[in-house]
Scaffold this active site. Structure first.
Site: not given
Length: 179
Positions: A72-74, A142
């Site tokens: 969900e971050h990248h 990521c």
């Protein structure tokens, strides 16, 4: 979503009329919908009533359930496997449903720590098991493709509920079977 992919590709400086890119926004949108199809599923739909009476009170373990998720971050993939076990209490769940529960939560924008928790809590909720244990091991693009670029780093997470948390012997049995 297709329009957004067109804008992203154009922002990269690419020519959207180039033959290889003409249909890319449409394909990318379709792929993203597939990769995140877990949002369109519910636990009730996935389990679909596949709970069966059983006198078994010994550990049930499903190992090496491959999973594919999106950080969900990248918004880059992480890929690995889940090991899921439970101690039945009067009923067992259909074998394929364990894998389907893993997939439902994995196919969302996710972090591995939360994914591990969601799988364990869902299995506990559905089965009423005496205990649930989940271990996930995954490699994160990521971390591999950007940032520190570590190709062999493997993240492991675990979640223990009920007897897997309170009984050291149950936890040890589960972890020895996983390893």
């Amino acid at each position: 979503m297709e329009k957004s992919y067109s804008e992203i590709i154009a922002a990269l400086g690419e020519d959207l009329s180039r033959p290889g890119l003409v249909d890319t926004p449409k394909r990318a949108a379709k792929a993203m919908k597939f990769l995140t199809r877990g949002y369109e599923q519910s636990l009730d739909e996935v389990v679909n009533g596949a709970l069966f009476p059983s006198d078994n009170s010994e550990m049930v373990l499903v190992k090496n359930i491959e999973l594919y998720s999106m950080c969900e971050h990248h918004m880059l993939p992480f890929i690995g496997k889940a090991h899921v076990a439970y101690i039945p209490q009067g009923k067992v769940i259909g074998l394929s449903k364990v894998a389907r529960i893993v997939d439902m939560f994995a196919r969302r924008l996710q972090i591995q720590e939360q994914l591990t928790t969601e799988i364990a809590e869902a299995l506990q909720e559905v089965t009423g098991a005496l205990g649930v244990g989940v271990v996930i091991e995954a490699q994160h693009m990521c971390m591999m493709m950007r940032g520190v670029e570590k190709q062999n780093a493997m993240m492991k997470t675990s979640m223990m509920l009920g007897s897997f948390r309170s009984n050291p012997a149950t936890r040890a049995e589960f972890l020895s079977l996983v390893n």
